[in-house]
Design a protein around this motif. Sequence first.
Motif, PDB file in Angstrom:
ATOM      1  N   MET A 118      19.910  65.153  -8.496  1.00 47.55           N
ATOM      2  CA  MET A 118      20.133  64.692  -9.864  1.00 47.55           C
ATOM      3  C   MET A 118      18.858  64.599 -10.693  1.00 47.55           C
ATOM      4  O   MET A 118      18.910  64.223 -11.860  1.00 47.55           O
ATOM      5  N   LEU A 119      17.715  64.918 -10.095  1.00 51.19           N
ATOM      6  CA  LEU A 119      16.458  64.717 -10.817  1.00 51.19           C
ATOM      7  C   LEU A 119      16.372  65.630 -12.036  1.00 51.19           C
ATOM      8  O   LEU A 119      16.700  66.810 -11.959  1.00 51.19           O
ATOM      9  N   PRO A 120      15.916  65.093 -13.169  1.00 50.66           N
ATOM     10  CA  PRO A 120      15.640  65.972 -14.303  1.00 50.66           C
ATOM     11  C   PRO A 120      14.421  66.826 -14.011  1.00 50.66           C
ATOM     12  O   PRO A 120      13.672  66.571 -13.052  1.00 50.66           O
TER      13      PRO A 120
ATOM     14  N   ARG B 120       7.890  63.283 -11.523  1.00 54.96           N
ATOM     15  CA  ARG B 120       6.971  64.170 -10.813  1.00 54.96           C
ATOM     16  C   ARG B 120       6.824  63.746  -9.356  1.00 54.96           C
ATOM     17  O   ARG B 120       6.848  64.584  -8.435  1.00 54.96           O
ATOM     18  N   VAL B 121       6.678  62.450  -9.120  1.00 55.12           N
ATOM     19  CA  VAL B 121       6.569  61.961  -7.747  1.00 55.12           C
ATOM     20  C   VAL B 121       7.821  62.307  -6.961  1.00 55.12           C
ATOM     21  O   VAL B 121       7.752  62.768  -5.808  1.00 55.12           O
ATOM     22  N   ALA B 122       8.988  62.101  -7.572  1.00 55.22           N
ATOM     23  CA  ALA B 122      10.244  62.376  -6.884  1.00 55.22           C
ATOM     24  C   ALA B 122      10.397  63.854  -6.560  1.00 55.22           C
ATOM     25  O   ALA B 122      10.816  64.225  -5.457  1.00 55.22           O
ATOM     26  N   VAL B 123      10.069  64.712  -7.525  1.00 54.61           N
ATOM     27  CA  VAL B 123      10.167  66.155  -7.293  1.00 54.61           C
ATOM     28  C   VAL B 123       9.215  66.587  -6.175  1.00 54.61           C
ATOM     29  O   VAL B 123       9.595  67.339  -5.270  1.00 54.61           O
ATOM     30  N   ASP B 124       7.986  66.107  -6.233  1.00 61.37           N
ATOM     31  CA  ASP B 124       6.997  66.510  -5.236  1.00 61.37           C
ATOM     32  C   ASP B 124       7.270  65.906  -3.860  1.00 61.37           C
ATOM     33  O   ASP B 124       6.732  66.395  -2.857  1.00 61.37           O
TER      34      ASP B 124
ATOM     35  N   LEU C 114      18.547  41.566 -11.803  1.00 59.89           N
ATOM     36  CA  LEU C 114      19.987  41.455 -11.637  1.00 59.89           C
ATOM     37  C   LEU C 114      20.676  42.800 -11.793  1.00 59.89           C
ATOM     38  O   LEU C 114      21.688  43.077 -11.132  1.00 59.89           O
ATOM     39  N   GLN C 115      20.159  43.650 -12.655  1.00 62.09           N
ATOM     40  CA  GLN C 115      20.740  44.976 -12.838  1.00 62.09           C
ATOM     41  C   GLN C 115      20.442  45.875 -11.644  1.00 62.09           C
ATOM     42  O   GLN C 115      21.274  46.682 -11.220  1.00 62.09           O
ATOM     43  N   VAL C 116      19.243  45.742 -11.087  1.00 56.94           N
ATOM     44  CA  VAL C 116      18.802  46.631 -10.016  1.00 56.94           C
ATOM     45  C   VAL C 116      19.438  46.284  -8.673  1.00 56.94           C
ATOM     46  O   VAL C 116      19.735  47.175  -7.861  1.00 56.94           O
ATOM     47  N   ALA C 117      19.699  45.004  -8.425  1.00 54.88           N
ATOM     48  CA  ALA C 117      20.143  44.558  -7.099  1.00 54.88           C
ATOM     49  C   ALA C 117      21.345  45.331  -6.560  1.00 54.88           C
ATOM     50  O   ALA C 117      21.326  45.777  -5.404  1.00 54.88           O
ATOM     51  N   PRO C 118      22.430  45.540  -7.343  1.00 51.41           N
ATOM     52  CA  PRO C 118      23.576  46.266  -6.766  1.00 51.41           C
ATOM     53  C   PRO C 118      23.301  47.742  -6.511  1.00 51.41           C
ATOM     54  O   PRO C 118      24.091  48.403  -5.827  1.00 51.41           O
ATOM     55  N   LEU C 119      22.201  48.275  -7.056  1.00 41.18           N
ATOM     56  CA  LEU C 119      21.920  49.706  -6.955  1.00 41.18           C
ATOM     57  C   LEU C 119      20.994  50.043  -5.787  1.00 41.18           C
ATOM     58  O   LEU C 119      20.642  51.210  -5.605  1.00 41.18           O
ATOM     59  N   MET C 120      20.614  49.023  -5.009  1.00 38.94           N
ATOM     60  CA  MET C 120      19.752  49.263  -3.865  1.00 38.94           C
ATOM     61  C   MET C 120      20.546  49.896  -2.725  1.00 38.94           C
ATOM     62  O   MET C 120      21.577  49.365  -2.313  1.00 38.94           O
ATOM     63  N   PRO C 121      20.106  51.038  -2.204  1.00 42.68           N
ATOM     64  CA  PRO C 121      20.835  51.690  -1.110  1.00 42.68           C
ATOM     65  C   PRO C 121      20.658  50.934   0.197  1.00 42.68           C
ATOM     66  O   PRO C 121      19.785  50.066   0.323  1.00 42.68           O
ATOM     67  N   ALA C 122      21.496  51.288   1.155  1.00 44.60           N
ATOM     68  CA  ALA C 122      21.444  50.619   2.457  1.00 44.60           C
ATOM     69  C   ALA C 122      20.492  51.349   3.390  1.00 44.60           C
ATOM     70  O   ALA C 122      20.356  52.567   3.341  1.00 44.60           O
ATOM     71  N   GLY C 123      19.848  50.580   4.260  1.00 43.32           N
ATOM     72  CA  GLY C 123      19.049  51.182   5.327  1.00 43.32           C
ATOM     73  C   GLY C 123      17.611  51.443   4.938  1.00 43.32           C
ATOM     74  O   GLY C 123      17.295  51.714   3.779  1.00 43.32           O
ATOM     75  N   PRO C 124      16.707  51.398   5.919  1.00 46.99           N
ATOM     76  CA  PRO C 124      15.275  51.589   5.662  1.00 46.99           C
ATOM     77  C   PRO C 124      14.871  53.039   5.415  1.00 46.99           C
ATOM     78  O   PRO C 124      13.745  53.294   4.989  1.00 46.99           O
ATOM     79  N   ARG C 125      15.760  53.987   5.685  1.00 46.17           N
ATOM     80  CA  ARG C 125      15.387  55.387   5.522  1.00 46.17           C
ATOM     81  C   ARG C 125      15.448  55.818   4.051  1.00 46.17           C
ATOM     82  O   ARG C 125      14.874  56.827   3.680  1.00 46.17           O
ATOM     83  N   CYS C 126      16.185  55.075   3.233  1.00 45.67           N
ATOM     84  CA  CYS C 126      16.235  55.356   1.796  1.00 45.67           C
ATOM     85  C   CYS C 126      15.021  54.743   1.109  1.00 45.67           C
ATOM     86  O   CYS C 126      14.494  53.716   1.537  1.00 45.67           O
ATOM     87  N   ALA C 127      14.591  55.382   0.049  1.00 41.61           N
ATOM     88  CA  ALA C 127      13.506  54.857  -0.770  1.00 41.61           C
ATOM     89  C   ALA C 127      13.994  54.732  -2.212  1.00 41.61           C
ATOM     90  O   ALA C 127      14.860  55.495  -2.652  1.00 41.61           O
ATOM     91  N   VAL C 128      13.439  53.760  -2.923  1.00 46.21           N
ATOM     92  CA  VAL C 128      13.819  53.521  -4.311  1.00 46.21           C
ATOM     93  C   VAL C 128      12.563  53.529  -5.163  1.00 46.21           C
ATOM     94  O   VAL C 128      11.579  52.847  -4.842  1.00 46.21           O
ATOM     95  N   LEU C 129      12.596  54.311  -6.227  1.00 46.33           N
ATOM     96  CA  LEU C 129      11.488  54.378  -7.176  1.00 46.33           C
ATOM     97  C   LEU C 129      12.026  53.921  -8.529  1.00 46.33           C
ATOM     98  O   LEU C 129      12.944  54.536  -9.077  1.00 46.33           O
ATOM     99  N   ILE C 130      11.479  52.829  -9.042  1.00 48.03           N
ATOM    100  CA  ILE C 130      11.999  52.198 -10.256  1.00 48.03           C
ATOM    101  C   ILE C 130      10.949  52.288 -11.357  1.00 48.03           C
ATOM    102  O   ILE C 130       9.754  52.127 -11.102  1.00 48.03           O
TER     103      ILE C 130
END
Length: 595
Positions: free
Chosen positions: A259-261, A307-311, A387-403
């Motif tokens: 989904m990355l632009p 850029r970080v996500a793409v790379d 509060l907006q971000v909390a429900p969007l956190m994925p499960a498990g340590p293998r996922c990473a989140v960049l906000i």
Amino acid sequence: MDFRILGPVEARRGGEWVALSGSKVHTVLAALLLARGRVVSDARLGTLLWGWDPPVTASAQIYTYISRLRKHLGEQVEIVRRQPGYVLRAPGARIDVVEFERLDRLGREALQDGRHVEAQALLTEALGWWRGSALSNVTEFLLEAELPQLEEARMFALENRIEADLALGRHEQVTAELTGLVAEFPVRERLRAQLMTALYRCGRQADALHTYYEGRKVLVDQLGVDPGEALGATYQAVLGGELGLAEAGVRGRHGAPAMLPAAEGELTGRDGELAALMARLGAPDGRPRRLLVTGMAGVGKTALAVRVAVDSAAHFPDGQLFAELCRPDGTAKDPGEVLVRLLRALGEPGLDGAGPVPDRDELVRLYRARTAGKRLLVVLDDAAGDLQVAPLMPAGPRCAVLITSRSRLARVTGADTVALAVLDDDDALAVLATAAGPDRLLADPDAADDLVAYCGGLPLALAVMGARLAARPHWPARRFADRMADPRTRLAELSFGDLDVRRALLPSVRRTTPQGRETLAALAGWGTEPFSAREAGTRLSLPEEEAERLLEALVDGSLLDLSGLDPRGLPLYRCHELVLLYAASPVAHDAPAVR
């Protein structure tokens, strides 16, 4: 009433054309329509009608043109005198540019979500509102002021529609169209990359490579720059045979969401931040990878994150998710709305709109089940708060989140937070030179230095000015510098197409408390020199502790910067010059707060 400006300026009532004559009358009507319900001052109308040298009878002539419009448009349209000018009100009227922008926005959202059939239909409908060159029967002065951003919006919509066509396997149908567009717009790299993709998929690899080499020569000869990342990546994909048609939707060749632009060009001045984020994403150490990029509006948070996500894509074979968490006006999206889009990208059935949408708790459960055990990267852009971000956190340590967020978030540690500062003068000059061409700035280095100073090192402001320089090759840089010199009009000059510094700052101000906005307004006349909470308290007639609380809240919202320590070891604060100009403007006081 129907009004049209995407072609000749026209008005229609009940299916019949309204008889309007003369470029001046059409110019006044177009100016009022483009203001979208805001007051257009007499001075602005005078400039659009006669340029920088209006006649002494300008006010009387403007009144005459307004009177003619009132007479011809009838009772359905109200043109009201509001100092210092006029405002047009037409409840229920349809304006083609408004319809185009609405459909274009919906089309972009559909494209971002991978709903390519819907995106193609919406963007085709949006482009259908164009009937030729916009504003074709107005004065040259209005044309010069408004046409470039309208044409840029049209081209961006066209590129997005072609992107949807390519995703749907319609490369044969768009090849001829793209060939003509690249010939007409040889330096638009995205169009050239799309043509290369279409040619490759038509079995014409040699022609695709020739298109790249031709484009590289044009860019070097005309602009003095090398191809950007998008065009270069397409070239490498042609060589590597990697441009095969992806599966439908946002899912890539291996079923992973993508989904990355598209990443922008070179990120000048961000090497250290880029390296730090890449290292953290690429070397999991057992800690949850929750990274935050923060900073003031327009400082380049999204560009860096993308850029970080793409790379870093190779570290996340199960895909990359991307979601914008706020609307353009700064209002936060409901997490449930965002979860639906993310779950669609992850292949969750039953969320196509045909049936009822599960409640938020169920959506969170489905999301965590879909992400558990996967190596996913989730990019959450422009978060409003924890509060907006909390429900969007994925499960498990293998996922990473960049906000990305204008505010600091409690759920991200300081060690995983990257705070972006504005660019120094050398990097800012490099950004301008990349957009406008180095020769353009070398011709008048003093004007180039002035432009850098007026932009305050803010990447968005520099991008706007660079785009304007590129769009006006016949204007010397000094002319732009002179127009930027007046602080009262500087923010108005920092707008081009979809890029607008004032609009970018609006959400930051709207998210502050009323007391915080009053504090910012009181600081507007202070200047950019550092000051302490004690000095602010004296100016605001508040105790030092209360002033410090208000200032720290503005720091948290990226409206103030920390600028060292005073002799007592307490923080000094500084406000960016463009934020000060915005804080002093009426729109900063009138906009309602949002959360």
